[in-house]
Write a protein that holds these residues in place. Structure first.
Motif, PDB file in Angstrom:
ATOM      1  N   CYS A  72      -2.965  84.850 -10.486  1.00 48.72           N
ATOM      2  CA  CYS A  72      -2.177  84.989 -11.712  1.00 48.72           C
ATOM      3  C   CYS A  72      -1.021  83.996 -11.660  1.00 48.72           C
ATOM      4  N   CYS A  73      -1.050  83.022 -12.553  1.00 44.51           N
ATOM      5  CA  CYS A  73       0.049  82.068 -12.678  1.00 44.51           C
ATOM      6  C   CYS A  73       1.009  82.611 -13.729  1.00 44.51           C
ATOM      7  N   LEU A  74       2.197  83.001 -13.293  1.00 41.16           N
ATOM      8  CA  LEU A  74       3.177  83.654 -14.159  1.00 41.16           C
ATOM      9  C   LEU A  74       4.275  82.649 -14.514  1.00 41.16           C
ATOM     10  N   PHE A  75       4.502  82.413 -15.793  1.00 40.68           N
ATOM     11  CA  PHE A  75       5.389  81.317 -16.206  1.00 40.68           C
ATOM     12  C   PHE A  75       6.090  81.654 -17.517  1.00 40.68           C
ATOM     13  N   GLY A  76       6.979  80.738 -17.927  1.00 42.69           N
ATOM     14  CA  GLY A  76       7.721  80.927 -19.180  1.00 42.69           C
ATOM     15  C   GLY A  76       9.024  81.652 -18.897  1.00 42.69           C
ATOM     16  N   GLY A  77       9.191  82.815 -19.512  1.00 40.75           N
ATOM     17  CA  GLY A  77      10.344  83.650 -19.227  1.00 40.75           C
ATOM     18  C   GLY A  77      11.470  83.531 -20.229  1.00 40.75           C
ATOM     19  N   ARG A  78      12.473  84.371 -20.023  1.00 43.89           N
ATOM     20  CA  ARG A  78      13.571  84.527 -20.963  1.00 43.89           C
ATOM     21  C   ARG A  78      14.774  83.651 -20.627  1.00 43.89           C
ATOM     22  N   SER A  79      14.697  82.871 -19.564  1.00 40.76           N
ATOM     23  CA  SER A  79      15.865  82.107 -19.146  1.00 40.76           C
ATOM     24  C   SER A  79      15.958  80.788 -19.895  1.00 40.76           C
ATOM     25  N   GLU A 100      -9.760  81.628  -9.379  1.00 50.30           N
ATOM     26  CA  GLU A 100      -9.940  81.881 -10.809  1.00 50.30           C
ATOM     27  C   GLU A 100      -8.531  82.088 -11.354  1.00 50.30           C
ATOM     28  N   VAL A 101      -8.006  81.094 -12.045  1.00 51.05           N
ATOM     29  CA  VAL A 101      -6.617  81.146 -12.500  1.00 51.05           C
ATOM     30  C   VAL A 101      -6.512  81.996 -13.763  1.00 51.05           C
ATOM     31  N   VAL A 102      -5.590  82.936 -13.738  1.00 50.06           N
ATOM     32  CA  VAL A 102      -5.315  83.798 -14.884  1.00 50.06           C
ATOM     33  C   VAL A 102      -3.916  83.442 -15.403  1.00 50.06           C
ATOM     34  N   PRO A 103      -3.818  82.711 -16.514  1.00 51.62           N
ATOM     35  CA  PRO A 103      -2.491  82.350 -17.037  1.00 51.62           C
ATOM     36  C   PRO A 103      -1.823  83.559 -17.696  1.00 51.62           C
ATOM     37  N   VAL A 104      -0.588  83.830 -17.296  1.00 50.96           N
ATOM     38  CA  VAL A 104       0.210  84.866 -17.954  1.00 50.96           C
ATOM     39  C   VAL A 104       1.554  84.248 -18.317  1.00 50.96           C
ATOM     40  N   GLY A 105       1.764  84.081 -19.610  1.00 49.02           N
ATOM     41  CA  GLY A 105       3.008  83.495 -20.092  1.00 49.02           C
ATOM     42  C   GLY A 105       3.954  84.561 -20.599  1.00 49.02           C
ATOM     43  N   ILE A 106       5.225  84.425 -20.244  1.00 45.69           N
ATOM     44  CA  ILE A 106       6.257  85.333 -20.747  1.00 45.69           C
ATOM     45  C   ILE A 106       7.014  84.598 -21.841  1.00 45.69           C
ATOM     46  N   THR A 107       7.011  85.148 -23.039  1.00 48.11           N
ATOM     47  CA  THR A 107       7.683  84.495 -24.160  1.00 48.11           C
ATOM     48  C   THR A 107       9.196  84.545 -23.968  1.00 48.11           C
ATOM     49  N   LYS A 108       9.907  83.802 -24.790  1.00 51.75           N
ATOM     50  CA  LYS A 108      11.366  83.803 -24.713  1.00 51.75           C
ATOM     51  C   LYS A 108      11.950  85.162 -25.082  1.00 51.75           C
ATOM     52  N   GLU A 109      11.142  86.005 -25.719  1.00 55.17           N
ATOM     53  CA  GLU A 109      11.573  87.367 -26.048  1.00 55.17           C
ATOM     54  C   GLU A 109      11.193  88.359 -24.963  1.00 55.17           C
TER      55      GLU A 109
END
Length: 364
Positions: A13-20, A43-52
């Motif tokens: 799980c590639c965790l990226f983005g975020g509120r910062s 097996e890459v699972v993209p998980v993006g965290i929005t600015k919200e």
């Protein structure tokens, strides 16, 4: 957590983005990581965290790409822990309505700044029972808070510039008193920074009292506490570390900024800054910096990876520890991977080592 079958690909799980304020930098790091990760192993699972702060993943199968996690048809996800299962719950989407499980073997956070590098998401992943790359809750939080970090460095006897920490409230009600304290303790020039942030966001160089108010207000947009550091005429040197209990150090690199100092624009928006790898330093100075880097890593309780930044005073050659970054920029052209590449470890191999370190620490 069930172990992946032998020869099965790890669900990464590639965790990226975020509120910062470092959201965009994080997305760039994630794109590089997904592109370089060995498809035979992961097996890459993209998980993006929005600015919200909303966690999202692509609706269906496809190439690992951060943009797909923020596409209109992306589905919301949350971490989930239950007997015999560790991973994500997809909230809607898929072939069946309602919730759908998606197993994860290891999380690779490429989040920078608050709500990603400060121990908060590390605690969330810990509660979900998943292995993850990088420092734990305490190491992440201690390294992210520049005031706490400097106090730990001081306790460990590490050489640093002088500094003061103030609150935005104190500046607003005691600006003359605070300005006098800064002038008597640090003098000019000095640097004003948010206590919790990275990528040089919100940092200003102050040459006189007239610049203090606006720069402190700028830093206070990102944190209610502000750190002021003594300005020194120095070269900027960096060292990458890799490991858990016995970290290895890379060759050193030197940053020659295209501006007066290495701020956000010089890092990401302007051309002209130079990266010198290896840094042109005497062997004794290189060894001293590498030793100090390990001591800084241990002082905050870091693990997995980190980058330690130094000042080398131009007149005296004295080496000062500036800060430690527990989730440094991870694009292929970022200093951390480039230092390891110059040390004989390719970007793809570096990903493998970091995942192995995460799995090893979790197993312990």
């Amino acid at each position: 957590m069930a172990k992946p079958e032998k020869n099965a690909r790890l669900k990464l799980c590639c965790l990226f983005g975020g509120r910062s304020g470092e959201h965009e930098v994080s997305v760039i790091s994630a794109r590089s990581l997904m592109k370089a990760a060995d498809p035979a192993r992961y097996e890459v699972v993209p998980v993006g965290i929005t600015k919200e702060g909303i966690w999202k993943t692509p609706a269906g199968e496809g190439p690992p790409d951060p943009d797909r996690a923020f596409a209109p048809d992306a589905v919301e996800v949350t971490l989930w822990s239950a007997p015999g299962f560790r991973g994500l719950i997809r909230l809607g989407g898929g072939t069946t309505p309602g919730w759908e499980r998606q197993a994860i073997d290891v999380v690779f956070p490429v989040l920078h700044g608050t709500f990603g590098e400060d121990g908060t998401v590390q605690g969330l992943i810990e509660m979900a029972g998943l292995p993850y790359v990088g420092s734990g809750v305490l190491g992440s939080a201690a390294a992210m808070d520049k005031d706490v970090m400097k106090r730990l460095f001081a306790r460990a006897g590490l050489p640093q510039v002088r500094w003061l920490t103030i609150t935005a409230h104190r500046w607003r009600v005691q600006d003359d008193l605070v300005a006098k304290e800064i002038e008597e303790t640090l003098g000019y020039p000095c640097f004003v920074k948010p206590t919790n942030l990275g990528s040089s966001v919100g940092i200003s160089k102050v040459h006189g009292r007239g610049e203090l108010g606006p720069t402190i207000e700028t830093a206070a947009r990102y944190d209610h506490r502000v750190i002021i550091e003594e300005g020194v005429a120095a070269r900027e040197i960096e060292c990458a570390l890799l490991g858990n209990d016995d970290p290895e150090t890379s060759v050193l690199g030197e940053i020659v900024p295209c501006k007066e100092f290495y701020d956000y624009e010089a890092k990401y928006l302007m051309e002209g800054s130079e990266l010198l790898i290896p840094a042109p330093l005497p062997d004794a100075a290189t060894r001293e910096a590498q030793t100090l880097a390990v001591r800084a890593f241990e002082a905050v309780g870091a693990s997995g990876l980190a980058r330690v930044d130094f000042f080398v005073e131009k007149e005296t050659g004295r080496i000062l520890v500036n800060e430690i970054n527990t989730l440094p920029g991870f694009t292929e052209i970022s200093m951390y991977p480039k230092l390891w590449d110059a040390s004989g470890l390719s970007y793809r191999a570096l990903i493998d080592r970091l995942v192995d370190l995460a799995l090893s620490r979790h197993a312990e």
